[in-house]
Write an enzyme that holds these catalytic residues in place. Structure first.
Site, PDB file in Angstrom:
ATOM      1  N   TYR A 183     -27.342 -80.609  46.411  1.00 36.29           N
ATOM      2  CA  TYR A 183     -26.024 -80.259  45.863  1.00 36.29           C
ATOM      3  C   TYR A 183     -26.096 -78.843  45.335  1.00 36.29           C
ATOM      4  CZ  TYR A 183     -22.102 -79.951  42.656  1.00 36.29           C
ATOM      5  OH  TYR A 183     -20.968 -79.540  42.014  1.00 36.29           O
ATOM      6  N   GLU A 242     -18.244 -75.223  46.043  1.00 37.60           N
ATOM      7  CA  GLU A 242     -19.081 -76.421  45.916  1.00 37.60           C
ATOM      8  C   GLU A 242     -19.544 -76.897  47.290  1.00 37.60           C
ATOM      9  OE1 GLU A 242     -17.312 -80.277  44.770  1.00 37.60           O
ATOM     10  OE2 GLU A 242     -18.824 -80.363  43.186  1.00 37.60           O
TER      11      GLU A 242
END
Ligand code: GDP
Ligand code: MN
Length: 391
Positions: free
Chosen positions: A109, A200
């Protein structure tokens, strides 16, 4: 402004972030054409909506061969996709991203955003990719690495290096450290270069054949900086936006819908925030944030009344205007005219303070609308009256 994944990936690619080969499709035929061009054995069909969690909701399908791709594309295109971010009614899928399948060996992530408290850009990264990052933050916060970047200096390669090692990328493949560092640098450049409020990548993947690839991409562009990126304005997808917020922004009003039942009409963003706070202090719930700007003219008030009352939850409206440059008596006359014009059926509480407020009170008293237009003395009384009217 949010944009679609395929648009985000096009921007990221310009900055040198590796993304899977693929293209957007608006119909089944187009989806098949894109797939034929890709000449892959495995394809991924991805619903393009402005919400995450599509995988769990059935909006992302890995497809082996053209026949599987065709079936999945047919099912996803036009579906009402429900994810934890869309709300229970979901969002209709009108576009697909068709990509080559990627051989994943690890999902990470990574995101870039502003930490307001620290007044720094922060890069968040975690070994727990592909999952809900909020869950990781709540249950295992130690698994989230943070790098704070001084914007006047920018992200330094040693920081990106530290991040890559912190994610133990060398344990998967030491050669990937360099690629990961270059991806982190490129993500930071994208964030600054496009005036983003969020970049993101979840998941950022390490592939079986030794690459670091952004498998998913979410990019939010700062509305206040859009004027510096004319090209990005065309990326807006009105179908994905809240219809009330869209109408408000076209009328030049700053409106955000919330869940409560007291509609708010305020001049100035700070005062609007304060108004919502005081409603909550007295046990109420604001139905919206609304900054009508400095003018608060009759047309603006009318438009604001219309937008506020399109929300069926609204049981009462609280108007809180501070007359600095704008004169309270003008606002009062505008409110009365607007009230009559839109034939409002719910009570309105008004607090008008500042220039010519006494004349304003007089105008309201003499309007013959005293039952439905209640004047309040001070913001506390206004909040109390609004809360009891709404209940
Ligand atoms: P989201 O659910 O909206 O965040 O959509 P993502 O783009 O993150 O996709 C969800 C999941 O689908 C990913 O975490 C992957 O596990 C899987 N996925 C997406 N693309 C591929 C691919 O090319 N190959 C494989 N094997 N899995 C993929
Ligand atoms: Mn994702």
């Amino acid at each position: 402004m949010k944009i679609h994944e395929y648009q985000a990936k096009q921007i990221l690619a310009k900055y040198g972030v590796p993304v899977p080969k693929g293209n957007v499709a608006f119909s089944l035929d187009e989806a098949l054409m894109v797939a034929q061009d890709l000449k892959s054995e495995v394809y991924v069909v991805k619903a393009q909506i402005h919400a995450g969690g599509r995988g769990k909701g059935g909006g992302v399908k890995v497809s082996k061969g053209l026949e599987a791709l065709r079936k999945n594309a047919e099912n996803i295109l036009g579906m009402q996709l429900v994810t934890h971010q869309t709300g229970p009614s979901g969002q209709k899928v009108k576009q697909l991203l068709i990509e080559e399948g990627i051989d994943i060996s690890k999902e990470l992530y990574c995101s870039v955003l502003v930490d307001r408290g620290k007044q720094r850009i922060v890069i968040l990264a975690s070994t727990e990719g592909g999952m809900d990052i909020e869950e990781v933050a709540a249950n295992t916060p130690e698994k989230i690495k943070k790098i704070f970047v001084d914007p006047s200096v920018g992200l330094r390669p040693y920081q990106a290096n530290e991040l890559a090692f912190g994610l133990k990328i060398h344990e998967t493949n030491p050669k990937l450290i360099r690629s990961a560092v270059s991806v982190f640098m490129a993500l930071y450049k994208t964030f600054v270069g496009e005036d983003c409020s969020l970049v993101e990548i979840n998941p950022l993947v390490l592939t079986g054949d030794g690459c670091v690839v952004a498998l998913d991409a979410k990019l939010t562009l700062d509305d206040n900086a859009l004027y510096r990126h004319r090209g990005n304005m065309s990326l807006r997808d009105r179908d994905e936006e809240d219809p009330l917020e869209l109408e408000a922004s076209e009328a030049g009003l700053n409106y955000i819908k919330l869940d409560g039942n007291i509609g708010c009409m305020v001049n100035g963003a700070g005062l609007a925030m304060g108004t919502m706070d005081i409603i909550k202090t007295y046990g109420g719930e604001p139905a919206n944030f609304l900054d009508v700007g400095g003018g608060a003219k009759q047309e603006t008030v009318e438009k604001a009344f219309r937008i506020i009352t399109l929300d069926p939850n609204v049981k009462c409206i609280l108007i809180n205007i501070f007359g600095g440059i704008v004169r309270c008596d003008m606002v009062a006359s505008g409110v009365i005219a607007a009230f009559k014009n839109v034939n409002l059926q719910i009570p309105v509480v008004i607090r008008l303070e500042g220039t010519n407020s006494e004349e304003a009170h007089k105008i309201v008293r003499e309007s013959g609308l005293r039952e439905s237009l209640q004047m309040a003395d001070g913001i506390q009384q206004a909040a109390q009256k609004a809360v009891s009217a709404a209940n």
